[in-house]
Each structure stands twice: as C-alpha cells, then as structure tokens.
Design an enzyme around this catalytic site. Structure first.
Site, PDB file in Angstrom:
ATOM      1  N   CYS A   1       0.870  -1.171   0.000  1.00  0.00           N
ATOM      2  CA  CYS A   1       0.000   0.000   0.000  1.00  0.00           C
ATOM      3  C   CYS A   1       0.910   1.225   0.000  1.00  0.00           C
ATOM      4  CB  CYS A   1      -0.852   0.035   1.264  1.00  0.00           C
ATOM      5  SG  CYS A   1      -1.843  -1.431   1.497  1.00  0.00           S
TER       6      CYS A   1
ATOM      7  N   ARG B   1       1.310   1.607  -6.096  1.00  0.00           N
ATOM      8  CA  ARG B   1       1.526   0.657  -5.003  1.00  0.00           C
ATOM      9  C   ARG B   1       0.243  -0.064  -4.599  1.00  0.00           C
ATOM     10  NH1 ARG B   1       6.305   1.676  -2.137  1.00  0.00           N
ATOM     11  NH2 ARG B   1       5.420   0.655  -0.329  1.00  0.00           N
TER      12      ARG B   1
ATOM     13  N   TRP C   1      -3.717  -1.756  -1.319  1.00  0.00           N
ATOM     14  CA  TRP C   1      -3.650  -3.013  -2.090  1.00  0.00           C
ATOM     15  C   TRP C   1      -4.028  -4.075  -1.075  1.00  0.00           C
ATOM     16  CZ3 TRP C   1      -2.976  -4.961  -6.874  1.00  0.00           C
ATOM     17  CH2 TRP C   1      -2.554  -6.275  -7.009  1.00  0.00           C
TER      18      TRP C   1
ATOM     19  N   ASN D   1       1.111   0.546   5.928  1.00  0.00           N
ATOM     20  CA  ASN D   1       1.550  -0.303   4.830  1.00  0.00           C
ATOM     21  C   ASN D   1       2.330  -1.448   5.451  1.00  0.00           C
ATOM     22  OD1 ASN D   1       2.666  -1.399   2.455  1.00  0.00           O
ATOM     23  ND2 ASN D   1       4.430  -0.034   2.605  1.00  0.00           N
ATOM     24  N   GLY D   2       1.954  -2.689   5.128  1.00  0.00           N
ATOM     25  CA  GLY D   2       2.666  -3.838   5.684  1.00  0.00           C
ATOM     26  C   GLY D   2       1.673  -4.914   6.085  1.00  0.00           C
TER      27      GLY D   2
ATOM     28  N   GLU E   1      10.602 -21.594 -16.956  1.00  0.00           N
ATOM     29  CA  GLU E   1      10.365 -20.184 -16.655  1.00  0.00           C
ATOM     30  C   GLU E   1      11.443 -19.310 -17.315  1.00  0.00           C
ATOM     31  OE1 GLU E   1       8.044 -18.445 -15.911  1.00  0.00           O
ATOM     32  OE2 GLU E   1       8.791 -16.604 -15.047  1.00  0.00           O
TER      33      GLU E   1
ATOM     34  N   LYS F   1      10.718 -16.232 -19.920  1.00  0.00           N
ATOM     35  CA  LYS F   1      11.206 -14.861 -19.692  1.00  0.00           C
ATOM     36  C   LYS F   1      12.042 -14.393 -20.876  1.00  0.00           C
ATOM     37  CE  LYS F   1       9.148 -13.812 -17.307  1.00  0.00           C
ATOM     38  NZ  LYS F   1       8.200 -14.529 -16.539  1.00  0.00           N
TER      39      LYS F   1
ATOM     40  N   GLU G   1       9.888 -14.069 -24.241  1.00  0.00           N
ATOM     41  CA  GLU G   1       8.869 -13.009 -24.344  1.00  0.00           C
ATOM     42  C   GLU G   1       9.486 -11.609 -24.348  1.00  0.00           C
ATOM     43  OE1 GLU G   1       6.047 -12.687 -21.077  1.00  0.00           O
ATOM     44  OE2 GLU G   1       7.570 -13.257 -19.630  1.00  0.00           O
TER      45      GLU G   1
ATOM     46  N   HIS H   1      16.484 -37.250 -26.845  1.00  0.00           N
ATOM     47  CA  HIS H   1      15.388 -37.908 -27.579  1.00  0.00           C
ATOM     48  C   HIS H   1      14.891 -37.022 -28.723  1.00  0.00           C
ATOM     49  CE1 HIS H   1      15.227 -41.201 -24.727  1.00  0.00           C
ATOM     50  NE2 HIS H   1      15.315 -40.296 -23.754  1.00  0.00           N
TER      51      HIS H   1
ATOM     52  N   LYS I   1      -0.820  -7.733 -19.527  1.00  0.00           N
ATOM     53  CA  LYS I   1      -0.515  -8.209 -18.174  1.00  0.00           C
ATOM     54  C   LYS I   1      -1.522  -9.273 -17.750  1.00  0.00           C
ATOM     55  CE  LYS I   1       1.767  -8.209 -14.327  1.00  0.00           C
ATOM     56  NZ  LYS I   1       3.034  -8.949 -14.365  1.00  0.00           N
TER      57      LYS I   1
HETATM   58  O1  M6R Z   1      -2.347 -13.583 -13.916  1.00  0.00           O
HETATM   59  P1  M6R Z   1      -1.870 -14.973 -14.235  1.00  0.00           P
HETATM   60  O2  M6R Z   1      -0.821 -15.459 -13.319  1.00  0.00           O
HETATM   61  O3  M6R Z   1      -2.993 -15.951 -14.377  1.00  0.00           O
HETATM   62  O4  M6R Z   1      -1.223 -14.813 -15.691  1.00  0.00           O
HETATM   63  C1  M6R Z   1      -0.859 -15.939 -16.431  1.00  0.00           C
HETATM   64  C2  M6R Z   1       0.075 -15.585 -17.559  1.00  0.00           C
HETATM   65  O5  M6R Z   1      -0.576 -14.789 -18.514  1.00  0.00           O
HETATM   66  C3  M6R Z   1       1.318 -14.850 -17.061  1.00  0.00           C
HETATM   67  O6  M6R Z   1       1.958 -15.594 -16.068  1.00  0.00           O
HETATM   68  C4  M6R Z   1       2.319 -14.602 -18.194  1.00  0.00           C
HETATM   69  O7  M6R Z   1       2.794 -15.809 -18.689  1.00  0.00           O
HETATM   70  C5  M6R Z   1       3.463 -13.754 -17.655  1.00  0.00           C
HETATM   71  N1  M6R Z   1       3.114 -12.374 -17.663  1.00  0.00           N
HETATM   72  C6  M6R Z   1       4.710 -13.964 -18.422  1.00  0.00           C
HETATM   73  O8  M6R Z   1       5.790 -13.290 -17.836  1.00  0.00           O
END
Ligand code: M6R
Length: 605
Positions: free
Chosen positions: A2, A27, A74, A100-101, A478, A482, A485, A501, A600
């Site tokens: 927050c 925040r 938040w 905040n916390g 992961e 990263k 993308e 394989h 997002k």
């Molecule tokens: O909000 P979510 O965790 O459900 O989102 C799922 C994916 O769209 C999200 O994790 C996406 O792969 C990442 N932004 C990638 O860095």
C-alpha cells in the site's frame, strides 16, 4: 503493498495528500482515504475504488485542516471495501492510523481487544493499531508512550502514520521492514512511503531506518529508536531524481525495480495467513486426484509445486496448462478431484474457464493469487494470497518467485499433515524457507552484471536452449518464457534427460545451451548431458553452485549461486534468467516493461 502519506504545516493538508496518493497509486489502487484534524474534530473520508473516483464522489481533497494522513490500498486482509479502507480509527474516533505492511499476529491482538470491549469493525490487520494505542492511553500513558508500547506488540511489517485529536500539530510515524521517508519542507513536513509522493513539495528527504519512529511537526521532527527510545540523527539528502525515475525507484524500468524488490516481496510471502495455508493443505490431502493449474509463468510455478508436493509430502499432483485442462482431463474429473489454481491476476480467462467446467463437475477448487477480490478468490472454496504487491512489468518476476515460495509453504504443511518424511527434514526445509529472501538478496548483488555480460554474448544468437532436471525443469521452463517473451529470441526448454530424444539434433557449433545445475542428486546426470552438448560444439552456459569448481571448469560461461535447499532453487535460479531476459531486451532496443503482443492480464480465451 500500500502507499501512505502525511502532511503537517501551514497549508490545507487534503489537496496535498490527494496529489501524493496519486503518485503512490502504483503501489495499490483498490481503495483510498484521508483523515485530517480541524476545529477539534477528526475528519475521515474513504471508500473502495480509484482515488480520482473517490475524490470526485466524496471530495477527499475538501477535508479541512492543516494536518492529515492518507492511504492508497492493495488489499491483503479483507476485501476492498469502504469499511476496510484506511484510515482506521479507535473506539473514540480520536486516533487515526494508516499502515503499509502486514501485522502477522493481528488475529491474536484482535481477540484480546474484543475481549476488552473494543469495537473492531473491519476485517483488516491494521485496525488493531488504533485500538491498541487507545488501550494504552486508557491505562494512563502519554500518547507517545502509548504509541511506542502499542507498536512493541506488533509482529510483522509496518510503515505507520498516526494522528491524534488531542495533538493536532503532530504526526507519529514508525517503520519496520516497510519504507518510510520524511520530506523536509519550509514551514511544513511530510511523510510518505516513497519519494514520488514528496517530490512535488520538497526534494529534501530523510530515509528512516528499520526500527525508527518519529514525531513530526510543521517546524521539525525528532527521530528515535522504537526499541529503547534513544534519539538518533538521520542525514537529510537532496534528491535530484525526476518523478518518473523516482516512481521506478531509480531503475530505468519497472521490471528491473520489481526484480530488485524480490527480497521484500518474498518476506511478505512468508507472512501469509497460516490458517488458510492449513485449510488448503487439508483440502489437498483429501483429494483422490490433484491438479495444479495455471497459465504461462503461473503454470511454471505449478510445475515446481508438483515436485515440492511429491518430494516433501509424497503427494502426487498433475501440473496442467489451464487451456488444455478440459481437453486433456475434462472427462476424468469429479467430486474427488481437487484443483489448486495459481493465477497472479486471478482473472486469466483460460484459468477461469477451466474452473467453471470443474465447478460444474463438483471438483474442489482452491486458489493461489496476488489479487484480493479477483474472480479466482470468489470461485475458490479456499484461497491464499501471495502478498507480493502490484506488478507493473508485463513479465512476471517477483510474482513467480513468490508463488513458488507459497507453494513450498503449502508443501511443508502437507508434509507435516501426512508425516511421510522425517521431522528433521521438515525442520531443515523450514529453516531454508526462512532464509530465502536473504539468499535472493545475495544473488541480486552479482546477477545483473554477469547477465549483462551474458546478454552481450547471446544477443545475436538465433535461438537458445534451456535444460534442467527434477525441480529445475520448472526453472528452465520459466527461463525460456522470460527470455523468449522479452528478447523475441526463440527458446526451447526441456528436462535435460529428454534432450537426447530429439532436440539434440539441432546442436551445432556455437549453439547456446543454458543448463540449470544446482547441487542436487541430478548433478551427475546433468554433467553427462553437458558433455554430450559440448561434444557437438554447443556453447555451454551453466547456472550452478558458487563452490562447484568442477562444473565451472567445464562450462564456457558459469554463473555461481549461493546454496539453498535444492527444492527452493527455482526461486534463486530463476533470477539470472529474469536479468538475462531484461538485458537482452534492452540491448535489442525493446521495452522490457511492455513486450509486443502481450497484456498483463489475459482475459480472453
Ligand atoms: O495472472 P496470471 O498469473 O494468471 O497470468 C498468467 C500468464 O498470462 C502470465 O503468467 C504470463 O505468462 C506472464 N506475464 C509472463 O511473464
């Protein structure tokens, strides 16, 4: 996460505070409020919603008075609503608090206060604070003593600002593991969670330390240590940053800021509510079939979760990509199926569609999310919040590491429930869990420079391989997501054992292969895979233990990380991937905060 702010001086406080709140909106933005003192009265205005909307409908900035505190929220404890919005008051309405916390022991304090006839109206952890201060005043303490004694009862993290009707020229503040700054002005002083909220008024700032408290008035302030009352001096610094730079805390992009705030996010993820972790573990244990369901990064966290559940609790579970769930398993689920859905936003359409299908077939739905009040929290029988604060960069960074840390806590709870591993193993794992934020801090001291150097080597490569075994498979997945993308370089990730394989056929001289090799039982077979790749001319990059000289000697590029429990390495070892992705994106001239074609929160199937 927050944001809080306070003003005391010669001008009307509320318009200044509303402008500060707007700067802090990043925040948290689910509810907001302001409290001021004027003419021997405390005025409070607050509601759920965005600051501009609340200001328009209720006139936040019209509150009278030259002293005030403000908050943008938040939600962590209690849904976004008017009653849960800050400021919170004591029973007499004379003490107002913004926070905040996370106050970890609030349930205990709340019970104690209710037994003492305090009227607690919200579901927040914060509301115990004004009532605790009130209780100490009732016992005859001065306001300052009551403030200090109340804070000594709190466990967890806080940045607090408090005003008291009987001292209308003062703001009391304190911090522990949450940021708090005093903005020093001519004829006024301010307090705020960060610099951005102060820069419109002053560039002279005092950064409070953990354990500091302060009494702030228009013409000065006094800082002291909460533990023993010793008065301390803190240097006034002149901040030359622009507001835009300050919003990113001096980092050029939100993504970098979020990568570097992982130690804090992880500390907050260790403060999740125990009773919900217990409930989730109990419900998971009752399932005949268990799915861990998510999309993108959240799915990769599910892959890590599945290894954790199996290794610690001997509980088999299927990690499943949300959009594939119905096609792959739809015909096979029923009332004995438990689904733990992982979603940062709690709004991902693929996740919600899968859950809707499962709900119609009487499956038990559980949730892990970062977003209070999200659809996932409403469709889940029980859920737990990861507490990592808002993430603005499109790429999930701190939310991945926090998700894995929460899944690890659920796995440990399951382990205790099922008793399939020895007590000492559980205790050791718990010790390692608690150390993770510090280990991440260590990684962050070296990773950025090393990954910038690696990015320069990889920037022109047409594709990159990532390989790992066991739980490191999730790290490799992961890492692939990263780097791909953000740099738009095609990447492939496999469990190392699977590489021979098929995928190995694409290896030729100079093809980069990143191996994730923590010091676990798969180190030896991984070395075998590394030698296979080297024999075919691959450029071998290894993320391994900082003391593993043998591995270092066979790698073309080595990045050494501190030792943690092997099952927690997806947290530490994903950090170099985040920074590699970031630096590749910057080197290529892209915007790491907004990779092309992405959003997002993906709310379409
Ligand atoms: O909000 P979510 O965790 O459900 O989102 C799922 C994916 O769209 C999200 O994790 C996406 O792969 C990442 N932004 C990638 O860095």
């Amino acid at each position: 996460m927050c944001g809080i702010a306070g003003y005391v001086g010669g001008a009307e406080a509320a318009p200044i505070l509303v402008r500060s709140l707007k700067r802090l909106e990043y925040r948290g933005y689910d509810s907001a409020g302001v409290a001021t003192i004027h003419n021997k009265q405390v005025f409070v205005c607050k509601d759920a919603g965005k600051i501009d909307e609340i200001n328009k409908s209720l006139g936040l900035e019209r509150l009278p008075g030259c002293v005030g505190i403000a908050h943008t929220r938040w939600a962590t404890h209690g849904a976004p609503s008017k009653v849960n919005a800050h400021p919170h008051l004591d029973c007499t309405g004379r003490i107002a608090v913004v926070h905040n916390g996370v106050i970890e022991n609030f349930l205990l304090l709340r019970k104690e206060l209710i037994d003492q006839n305090h009227n607690i109206v919200s579901k927040t952890d914060t509301e115990v604070v004004p009532h605790l201060i009130e209780e100490h005043i009732k016992r005859g303490l001065s306001f300052e003593e009551a403030f200090v004694q109340a804070l000594k009862r709190l466990e967890g993290s806080y940045a607090l600002a408090v005003i008291f009707l009987d001292q209308p020229d003062t703001i009391y503040v304190a911090r522990k593991e949450a940021p708090l700054i005093i903005g020093v002005g001519e004829g006024f002083n301010m307090v705020a969670s960060d610099m951005t909220a102060l820069l419109d008024m002053t560039r002279d700032m005092v950064f409070l330390h953990d354990g500091d408290a302060a009494v702030v008035k228009a013409d000065g302030y006094r800082i002291f240590r909460l533990s023993d009352g010793t008065q301390v001096e803190r240097m006034v610094r002149r901040v030359e940053l622009t507001i835009e730079m300050a919003e990113k805390q001096g980092h050029p992009h939100y993504m970098l800021k979020e990568i570097f705030e992982q130690p804090t996010a992880l500390r907050d993820s260790l403060r999740i509510q125990r009773e919900y972790v217990d409930l989730l573990a109990e419900l998971l244990d009752k399932g005949r079939v268990i799915f861990l369901l998510g999309a993108g990064t959240s799915h990769n966290a599910c892959v890590a979760g599945s290894y954790l559940f199996s290794a610690l609790a001997r509980l088999p579970s299927y990690p499943v990509i949300a959009s594939e769930f119905v096609a792959n398993y739809g015909g096979a689920v029923g009332s004995d199926t438990v689904i733990l859905a992982v979603s940062q936003s709690g709004e991902t359409a693929d996740v919600l569609n899968a859950l809707e299908y499962a709900r119609m077939r009487a499956c038990t739905i559980l949730g892990l999310t970062n977003t209070v009040g999200s659809t996932l929290t409403r469709v889940s029988r029980a859920y737990v919040l990861q507490n990592s604060g808002p993430e603005i960069g499109v790429a999930a960074t701190k939310t991945f590491t926090s998700q894995v840390l929460v899944l690890a806590q659920i796995a440990l709870r399951l382990a205790r429930l099922r008793g399939k591993i020895a007590q000492y193993e559980m205790d050791e794992f718990r010790q390692e869990l608690l150390k993770i934020p510090n280990e991440v801090e260590k990684v962050l001291t070296t990773a950025s420079v090393k990954m910038r150097a690696l990015a320069e080597i990889l920037v022109e490569k047409p594709f990159i391989f990532m390989l790992g075994r066991g739980v490191s498979t999730s790290t490799a997945y992961e890492g692939r997501l990263k780097v791909m993308e953000l740099s738009y370089i095609p990447c492939v990730a496999y469990p190392s054992g699977e590489s021979k394989h098929g995928p190995i056929s694409v290896i030729e001289s100079g093809v980069p292969v990143i191996f994730v090799v923590p010091p676990d039982e798969f180190r030896k077979p991984n070395i075998g895979n590394i030698m296979e790749m080297k024999a075919r001319g691959a450029y071998v990059i290894v993320f391994g233990d900082e003391k593993d000289d043998e591995l270092r000697s066979i790698a073309d590029f080595y990045y050494g990380l501190p030792r943690t429990h092997p099952l927690l390495t997806p947290i530490t070892y994903s950090i170099p991937f985040q920074l590699l992705a970031y630096h590749l994106s910057v080197l290529k001239g892209y915007d790491p905060d907004k990779p092309r074609n992405l959003a997002k929160s993906v709310t379409v199937p």
